[in-house]
Design an enzyme around this catalytic site. Structure first.
Site, short mmCIF file in Angstrom:
data_model
loop_
_atom_site.label_atom_id
_atom_site.label_comp_id
_atom_site.label_asym_id
_atom_site.label_seq_id
_atom_site.Cartn_x
_atom_site.Cartn_y
_atom_site.Cartn_z
N ASP A 114 0.79 -1.17 0.08
CA ASP A 114 0.03 -0.06 0.08
C ASP A 114 0.89 1.20 0.17
OD1 ASP A 114 0.97 -0.03 2.42
OD2 ASP A 114 -0.86 -0.18 3.49
N GLU A 115 1.99 0.94 0.50
CA GLU A 115 2.91 2.63 0.52
C GLU A 115 3.34 3.08 -0.99
OE1 GLU A 115 6.09 2.75 3.46
OE2 GLU A 115 5.42 1.09 4.53
N TYR A 137 12.12 2.50 0.11
CA TYR A 137 11.35 1.31 0.04
C TYR A 137 10.21 1.20 -0.91
CZ TYR A 137 7.93 -2.50 1.12
OH TYR A 137 7.11 -3.16 1.20
#
Length: 331
Positions: A114-115, A137
């Site tokens: 979801d990031e 990331y």
């Protein structure tokens, strides 16, 4: 990933399940002990960043379905080692999807996060929302998604991308927030909380995520993206208080504060990742495990299994925060 492997081995005895793992610092083969002797399970140690090895693996094992979980995933570390995260998550994915395409794999599931959407205070993300990652990331996962998607666009290669909320439960290396807080408290140490602790996260229990991946394997359409989310959401400070209450058996606000240590925030820390998972609901999947049940099982598991990793103690240290990207190091 270990939960998915165990489920596949136990539920699909006619399929050979191959578990490829580099065995990095956060891996533990103890997580696979329940299936390690099964005839339809095979463990291979190897690195997705080695093209010749991966090509040979596809040729010799006749692989027809790929679930790609392998990644560097720790956000704090990604600010220190941005190039390593790019190498493993982007280059490694490129190697794997290229080899899978050459081997005419029937389905390639890329496990994202979801990031990639970046943070939001009010807007709910669906699969068509733009990607606005805010840390190395998430940026590496977003870039890897683009490579995977391009194989669908260019070759109609049957890829599927999933983006899930934070997963918790047994088997997780204790650098992630829930096992970290549990383990700190079980070792009579304080929960270290980034910044204000007001950042909110959606938490999804491991077995629910397993069900989601099995659903995607059966029902997921090639070329599609699926959000695997939950409406259950909690601030990091509230999470710490819940765990203190459960582990230290206290409801006193002052005693709870005693077990909380506020440390400097990471360079960027998204407030929320609210996702719309209607597309997955339409495939027949919904999360089932209530928070109270999931967290109880998780606490019990870490009481018995904290030392499943040689370097478990190291995971409990608060990550020092430097300026973003200040210490880049290559692979």
């Amino acid at each position: 990933a270990s939960h998915v492997v165990v489920s596949l081995v136990k539920n699909y005895p006619n399929y050979l399940i191959i578990n490829l793992d580099k065995l990095d610092y956060c891996a533990s083969l103890k997580n696979l002990e329940t299936v390690s002797e099964k005839e339809n399970y095979k463990f291979i140690q190897g690195d997705i960043c080695e093209p010749d090895f991966i090509k040979q693996l596809f040729e010799t094992e006749k692989i027809d379905i790929v679930l790609h979980f392998a990644a560097q995933t720790h956000v704090d570390l990604s600010f220190w080692h941005a190039l390593e995260f790019t190498y493993v998550n982007v280059y490694g994915t490129n190697v794997l999807v290229a080899a899978a395409h050459e081997a005419n794999v029937e389905k390639f599931v890329y496990v994202s996060t979801d990031e990639v959407y970046g943070g939001s205070t009010d807007e709910e993300f669906d699969e068509s929302s733009p990607k606005r990652p805010t840390n190395p990331y998430a940026s590496s996962k977003a870039a890897a998604e683009c490579f995977v998607q391009s194989y669908w666009e260019r070759y109609q290669f049957p890829v599927v991308i999933t983006r899930s909320s934070n997963v918790y439960g047994p088997h997780q290396y204790p650098e992630k927030v829930i096992p970290k807080f549990i383990s700190l408290l079980q070792h009579n140490r304080k929960c270290c909380i980034h910044g204000s602790g007001l950042q909110r996260r959606n938490f999804l229990y491991a077995t629910d995520v397993v069900e989601a991946f099995l659903t995607v394997l059966k029902e997921g359409k090639p070329g599609e993206i699926y959000n695997i989310g939950t409406n259950f959401e909690m601030s990091i400070a509230q999470l710490a208080k819940e765990l203190i209450h459960l582990i230290k058996k206290t409801s006193s606000e002052s005693e709870m504060e005693h077990w909380m240590d506020y440390v400097k925030d990471r360079p960027t820390n998204d407030l929320r990742y609210p996702m719309n998972s209607e597309k997955m609901h339409n495939l027949g999947w919904r999360p089932k495990v209530p928070w109270k049940e999931g967290i109880k099982k998780t606490i019990e598991w870490y009481k018995e299994n904290f030392h499943n990793w040689e370097n478990s103690e190291a995971a409990l240290e608060p990550f020092p925060v430097t300026e973003p990207f200040a210490q880049l190091s290559g692979p």
